[in-house]
Design a protein around this motif. Structure first.
Motif, PDB file in Angstrom:
ATOM      1  N   GLY A 114       1.530  -4.422  29.984  1.00 42.71           N
ATOM      2  CA  GLY A 114       1.756  -3.095  30.555  1.00 42.71           C
ATOM      3  C   GLY A 114       2.355  -3.189  31.951  1.00 42.71           C
ATOM      4  N   ALA A 115       2.830  -2.051  32.431  1.00 39.63           N
ATOM      5  CA  ALA A 115       3.330  -1.992  33.805  1.00 39.63           C
ATOM      6  C   ALA A 115       2.188  -2.275  34.786  1.00 39.63           C
ATOM      7  CB  ALA A 115       3.939  -0.624  34.090  1.00 39.63           C
ATOM      8  N   GLN A 116       0.961  -1.995  34.335  1.00 45.43           N
ATOM      9  CA  GLN A 116      -0.190  -2.175  35.229  1.00 45.43           C
ATOM     10  C   GLN A 116      -0.306  -3.627  35.685  1.00 45.43           C
ATOM     11  OE1 GLN A 116      -2.003   0.319  36.478  1.00 45.43           O
ATOM     12  NE2 GLN A 116      -3.044  -1.190  37.749  1.00 45.43           N
ATOM     13  N   ASN A 195       4.566  10.423  38.369  1.00 47.89           N
ATOM     14  CA  ASN A 195       3.210  10.795  38.005  1.00 47.89           C
ATOM     15  C   ASN A 195       2.390  10.739  39.297  1.00 47.89           C
ATOM     16  OD1 ASN A 195       0.633  11.047  37.000  1.00 47.89           O
ATOM     17  ND2 ASN A 195       0.611   9.072  35.941  1.00 47.89           N
ATOM     18  N   ASP A 223       9.035   2.080  39.890  1.00 48.93           N
ATOM     19  CA  ASP A 223       8.353   2.273  38.609  1.00 48.93           C
ATOM     20  C   ASP A 223       9.143   3.315  37.810  1.00 48.93           C
ATOM     21  OD1 ASP A 223       6.689   3.019  36.519  1.00 48.93           O
ATOM     22  OD2 ASP A 223       4.879   3.116  37.728  1.00 48.93           O
ATOM     23  N   TYR A 226       8.745   7.167  33.548  1.00 48.99           N
ATOM     24  CA  TYR A 226       9.124   8.447  32.917  1.00 48.99           C
ATOM     25  C   TYR A 226      10.621   8.734  32.979  1.00 48.99           C
ATOM     26  CZ  TYR A 226       4.139   8.900  33.024  1.00 48.99           C
ATOM     27  OH  TYR A 226       2.803   8.663  32.814  1.00 48.99           O
ATOM     28  N   THR A 253       7.502   0.114  31.554  1.00 46.82           N
ATOM     29  CA  THR A 253       6.487   0.096  30.500  1.00 46.82           C
ATOM     30  C   THR A 253       7.099   0.582  29.194  1.00 46.82           C
ATOM     31  OG1 THR A 253       4.396   1.034  29.758  1.00 46.82           O
ATOM     32  CG2 THR A 253       5.705   2.437  31.189  1.00 46.82           C
ATOM     33  N   LYS A 256       5.002   4.589  27.118  1.00 47.41           N
ATOM     34  CA  LYS A 256       5.277   6.021  26.974  1.00 47.41           C
ATOM     35  C   LYS A 256       6.349   6.266  25.918  1.00 47.41           C
ATOM     36  CE  LYS A 256       2.502   6.328  30.442  1.00 47.41           C
ATOM     37  NZ  LYS A 256       1.172   6.898  30.438  1.00 47.41           N
ATOM     38  N   ARG A 263       0.555  -2.479  24.709  1.00 48.01           N
ATOM     39  CA  ARG A 263       0.370  -2.957  26.090  1.00 48.01           C
ATOM     40  C   ARG A 263       1.479  -3.929  26.505  1.00 48.01           C
ATOM     41  NH1 ARG A 263      -0.803  -0.279  28.750  1.00 48.01           N
ATOM     42  NH2 ARG A 263      -1.816  -1.492  30.363  1.00 48.01           N
TER      43      ARG A 263
HETATM   44  C1  LIG Z   1       3.835   6.062  36.713  1.00 57.72           C
HETATM   45  C2  LIG Z   1       3.156   5.167  35.730  1.00 57.72           C
HETATM   46  N1  LIG Z   1       3.410   3.861  35.770  1.00 57.72           N
HETATM   47  C3  LIG Z   1       2.800   3.012  34.918  1.00 57.72           C
HETATM   48  C4  LIG Z   1       1.892   3.461  33.987  1.00 57.72           C
HETATM   49  C5  LIG Z   1       1.129   2.490  33.145  1.00 57.72           C
HETATM   50  O1  LIG Z   1       1.901   1.776  32.313  1.00 57.72           O
HETATM   51  P1  LIG Z   1       1.181   0.749  31.298  1.00 57.72           P
HETATM   52  O2  LIG Z   1       0.431   1.567  30.312  1.00 57.72           O
HETATM   53  O3  LIG Z   1       2.342   0.031  30.716  1.00 57.72           O
HETATM   54  O4  LIG Z   1       0.307  -0.142  32.084  1.00 57.72           O
HETATM   55  C6  LIG Z   1       1.613   4.808  33.898  1.00 57.72           C
HETATM   56  C7  LIG Z   1       0.622   5.283  32.912  1.00 57.72           C
HETATM   57  O5  LIG Z   1       0.063   6.320  32.983  1.00 57.72           O
HETATM   58  C8  LIG Z   1       2.255   5.687  34.799  1.00 57.72           C
HETATM   59  O6  LIG Z   1       1.998   6.997  34.787  1.00 57.72           O
END
Ligand SMILES: Cc1ncc(COP(=O)(O)O)c(C=O)c1O
Length: 434
Positions: A114-116, A195, A223, A226, A253, A256, A263
């Motif tokens: 994930g981006a996380q 977000n 990031d 979206y 990511t 979405k 993930r």
């Molecule tokens: C702005 C933003 N970046 C990253 C993520 C998370 O991405 P991932 O689910 O790939 O970790 C989200 C998820 O809500 C998000 O809103």
């Protein structure tokens, strides 16, 4: 069993920020009948009919063709541990060229959980010690402020208006930190339908932000979660694709657009790192080294699913983004239309209530005339059967204490209408007139 005092554990565990997602999930589980405008999750209509086995098979065929492997050789790449930097880097690099006009070499990509995870690795690599500070535009996605908290990286927030971060305030923060012997090492921004604010950074602000980054010598962490929801003609260039983009670490990511359960995300980190032996590395190499001690590698099977989806789409996600974002823009339109009809009957909006009107992304941000806290959410859920996200978790300051976030990505048309009816009843509760 020996007990542990919480204050003997890492300090982040006492920060309410880390509890924010768990808190919302807990409220949602206690009120299963409530209509929830809380989760920023993709719509199930995009997920449940996907045949993941077919994607994996497509990717296995691709491995056989491109790497000259037999079936077992290709399967081994998916069934065993994999390289820390990832498997599908070449496919993602080609897609980034097509979708974002970002010229990216596969070597400068790390495929992450994930981006996380990409946020965590990027912050860990960039912030050497307490001297280095992360700047964010406020309000800001909790994933990055949470990651900073875990890593003991200090964060400074600059306000944003409808066009992006306040750049004068940012330069001032840089100067204040410098005077104190510290520095802004990086700034996190989500230029496209952020977000939770829904803000799109305009082109001029993008250019000027890149100039500030160069002048103040910090990196930008972009990031792009979206960006795919932008209406076709409104797409602005990614910071990474603009002049000065060599200062940008791009995070993405597939949650979405494709599949949150896989993930899979990525970091593009093509900045050269000068090493004492003179051989040099890329920042991506450093991220991969860190990743080898965090998640070891992103599950190869999950990468194969995303790789197979990309192959099925002809190597680019542009068409899929157009198809899938139509539903999100339709939902957003319905939400805004319902809010107008139920909260502004006859053009007379309920006192003290206002909201923004984004054209993409998953979220609408609403201001209300009272403090938005857990008790207010409890009231909304228990008496009116509607849930939303308090905005305070997206702020370092108290500026968001009277705001809530509404997400419509996950809901169907009837639920949006019914949810807004419930919201309208809630917003007429006596607590809003005290
Ligand atoms: C702005 C933003 N970046 C990253 C993520 C998370 O991405 P991932 O689910 O790939 O970790 C989200 C998820 O809500 C998000 O809103």
């Amino acid at each position: 069993m020996p007990g542990l005092e919480q204050d003997t554990l890492h300090a982040s565990l006492q920060d309410p920020l880390l509890d924010s997602i768990g808190f919302l999930n807990e409220v949602m589980s206690r009120f299963p009948q409530a209509i929830s405008f809380a989760p920023g999750a993709p719509h199930l209509a995009h997920l449940l009919d996907d045949d993941l086995t077919r994607y994996v098979e497509l990717y296995v065929d691709h491995l056989r063709r491109t790497r000259g492997l037999d079936l077992h050789g290709a399967r081994r790449l998916l069934y065993e541990y994999g390289p820390a930097r990832g498997l599908i880097n070449d496919l993602v690099a080609a897609a980034l060229q097509d979708d974002l006009q970002c010229a990216v070499a596969a070597e400068s990509l790390v495929i992450t959980v994930g981006a996380q995870e990409a946020m965590l690795l990027t912050l860990r690599a960039l912030c050497r010690d307490r001297t280095d500070v992360l700047a964010v535009a406020e309000p800001c996605f909790v994933g990055i402020t949470g990651a900073a908290r875990l890593l003991d990286v200090d964060v400074v927030a600059v306000p944003e208006d409808g066009r992006g971060p306040d750049l004068a305030a940012l330069e001032k923060e840089c100067a204040v930190l410098r005077a104190a012997g510290r520095r802004v090492r990086a700034m996190y921004v989500a230029p496209d339908y952020a977000n939770p604010s829904g803000t799109v950074m305009d082109l001029d602000t993008r250019r000027r932000l890149l100039e500030v980054a160069a002048r103040q010598d910090f990196l930008l962490v972009e990031d792009n979660a979206y960006g795919f929801t932008a209406p076709e003609k409104h797409q602005l260039p990614s910071l990474k694709a603009m002049p000065g983009g060599d200062r940008v670490v791009l995070l993405g990511t597939f949650a979405k657009l494709c599949l949150p359960g896989a993930r899979v995300g990525y970091a593009v980190a093509d900045q050269p790192v000068h090493t004492p032996d003179g051989r040099g590395r890329l920042l991506a190499d450093e991220l991969a080294a860190l990743k080898s001690m965090v998640t070891v590698n992103t599950a190869p099977l999950c990468q194969a699913v995303i790789g197979g989806m990309l192959l099925e789409q002809g190597g680019s996600f542009t068409k899929l983004a157009r198809e899938r974002s139509a539903l999100y823009r339709r939902n957003l339109g319905m939400l805004l239309d319902s809010l107008d009809r139920h909260l502004s009957p006859g053009g007379q909006t309920l006192p003290g209530i206002s909201w923004n009107r984004p054209e993409g992304g998953f979220f609408v941000r609403m201001r209300v005339p009272v403090r938005v806290d857990a008790a207010l959410l409890e009231l909304a859920a228990s008496r009116y059967g509607v849930l939303w996200t308090p905005m305070s978790q997206f702020y370092l300051s108290t500026a968001g204490d009277d705001e809530l976030r509404l997400s419509c990505s996950y809901l169907d048309a009837e639920r949006i209408e019914e949810g807004v009816l419930r919201l309208a009843a809630f917003l007429r509760d006596p607590v809003f007139r005290q």
